[in-house]
Scaffold this motif. Structure first.
Motif, PDB file in Angstrom:
ATOM      1  N   PHE A 147      46.773 -26.747   5.276  1.00  0.00           N
ATOM      2  CA  PHE A 147      47.764 -28.085   4.678  1.00  0.00           C
ATOM      3  C   PHE A 147      49.192 -27.445   4.669  1.00  0.00           C
ATOM      4  O   PHE A 147      49.544 -26.810   3.593  1.00  0.00           O
ATOM      5  CB  PHE A 147      47.197 -28.504   3.196  1.00  0.00           C
ATOM      6  N   ASP A 148      49.978 -27.975   5.393  1.00  0.00           N
ATOM      7  CA  ASP A 148      51.402 -27.592   5.725  1.00  0.00           C
ATOM      8  C   ASP A 148      52.334 -28.387   4.635  1.00  0.00           C
ATOM      9  O   ASP A 148      52.939 -29.394   5.249  1.00  0.00           O
ATOM     10  CB  ASP A 148      51.582 -27.287   7.017  1.00  0.00           C
ATOM     11  N   ARG A 149      52.846 -27.996   3.798  1.00  0.00           N
ATOM     12  CA  ARG A 149      54.003 -28.619   2.940  1.00  0.00           C
ATOM     13  C   ARG A 149      53.602 -30.421   2.983  1.00  0.00           C
ATOM     14  O   ARG A 149      54.494 -30.971   3.092  1.00  0.00           O
ATOM     15  CB  ARG A 149      55.348 -28.387   3.719  1.00  0.00           C
ATOM     16  N   CYS A 150      52.479 -30.670   2.963  1.00  0.00           N
ATOM     17  CA  CYS A 150      52.074 -32.296   2.551  1.00  0.00           C
ATOM     18  C   CYS A 150      52.996 -32.723   1.436  1.00  0.00           C
ATOM     19  O   CYS A 150      52.894 -32.157   0.223  1.00  0.00           O
ATOM     20  CB  CYS A 150      50.747 -32.301   2.478  1.00  0.00           C
ATOM     21  N   THR A 151      53.621 -33.945   1.593  1.00  0.00           N
ATOM     22  CA  THR A 151      54.109 -34.545   0.594  1.00  0.00           C
ATOM     23  C   THR A 151      53.494 -35.734   0.330  1.00  0.00           C
ATOM     24  O   THR A 151      54.005 -36.678  -0.504  1.00  0.00           O
ATOM     25  CB  THR A 151      55.718 -34.984   0.998  1.00  0.00           C
TER      26      THR A 151
END
Length: 272
Positions: free
Chosen positions: A69-73
């Motif tokens: 999960f890559d820098r989910c906003t």
């Protein structure tokens, strides 16, 4: 840089019953897992991640899965956690095990390539062999997950090494066709031979874990797929291409026209 949430049911896989088509026995280890691992980068896919996890658990539950999960906003992580609850419950009731790891990163300067690289190092930390096939897939459901595709890719890497690639079938967006054509020409020029794959920019690849680490240690986001193909072309290693059903999204596409410059630089071998 990241922290992990691991899910594993307590079931005994030896007595598990598989309702869908059974996996090919020669591609499984003695514990019943595929001899491979799938690494999936995830960035703001709250509308797609639950469907992807359900597909994975229904189609290839024997394949270990690492999601980064890559820098989910948005709520991607929360949706994924909720989606896993019934999946784990069903697996436990059916006396089956699952291997799925959630890895979370909050800082990443290299986009998708950085997320995938982080997932690869997680695979090393989990004890996967450097020669084990690692499969790259996307979580956006553009690429339709099928057991036959996964098994063909694993079979190729286990038996011959090199690269297994999945050519997209169906409609491709104009910008994707344009980028692929230009990249194919650049690769042929820099490697002095015809490009052995039709679909340079597909996101679905399989290769030994060690090769994946070497390639992505130098990658910069959108040049990842190009670097993969060039790496194996320069080494004259066999490249196998199968087919994957593809349904492109026209809304929320992340690749832009200016990314083509970086892709061509990678194809020509000018970026290290």
């Amino acid at each position: 840089m990241g922290n992990v949430i691991s899910f594993r049911s307590s079931a005994n896989t030896e007595s598990a019953e598989i309702s869908e088509k059974s996996p090919a026995a020669h591609l499984l280890n003695k514990d019943g897992w595929y001899m491979g691992v799938m690494v999936v980068p995830v960035h703001n896919e709250e509308s797609e991640i639950a469907s992807f996890l359900r597909q994975w658990s229904a189609i290839v539950p024997e394949l270990p899965l690492i999601l980064v999960f890559d820098r989910c906003t948005d709520n991607t992580l929360e949706v994924a956690q909720q989606a896993m609850e019934p999946i784990i419950q069903e697996a436990t009731e059916r006396n089956k095990s699952l291997r799925v790891h959630f890895e979370i990163i909050h800082e990443n300067s290299y986009g998708k390539a950085g997320a995938v690289l982080f997932g690869l190092w997680c695979a090393v930390r989990f004890g996967y062999s450097m020669q084990l096939p690692v499969i790259f897939w996307d979580a956006d459901n553009e690429y339709i997950l099928k057991r036959s595709t996964v098994e063909k890719l694993i079979h190729h890497v286990l038996n011959w090494g090199g690269l297994g690639s999945a050519r997209r079938s169906g409609r491709k967006l104009f910008r994707s066709r344009l980028a692929a054509g230009a990249t194919r020409m650049a690769l042929s020029m820099s490697c002095h031979r015809k490009t052995p794959v039709d679909d340079i920019l597909t996101a679905v690849h399989a290769m030994p874990l060690l090769d994946a680490l070497q390639i992505l240690s130098h990658s910069r986001s959108f040049d990842m797929e190009t670097r993969i193909v060039r790496y194996f072309m320069k080494r004259n290693v066999g490249i196998y291409e199968t087919e994957v059903e593809y349904i492109p999204r026209t809304i929320g596409k992340k690749i832009k026209a200016y990314h083509l410059f970086g892709i061509l630089v990678a194809a020509l071998g000018l970026s290290g």
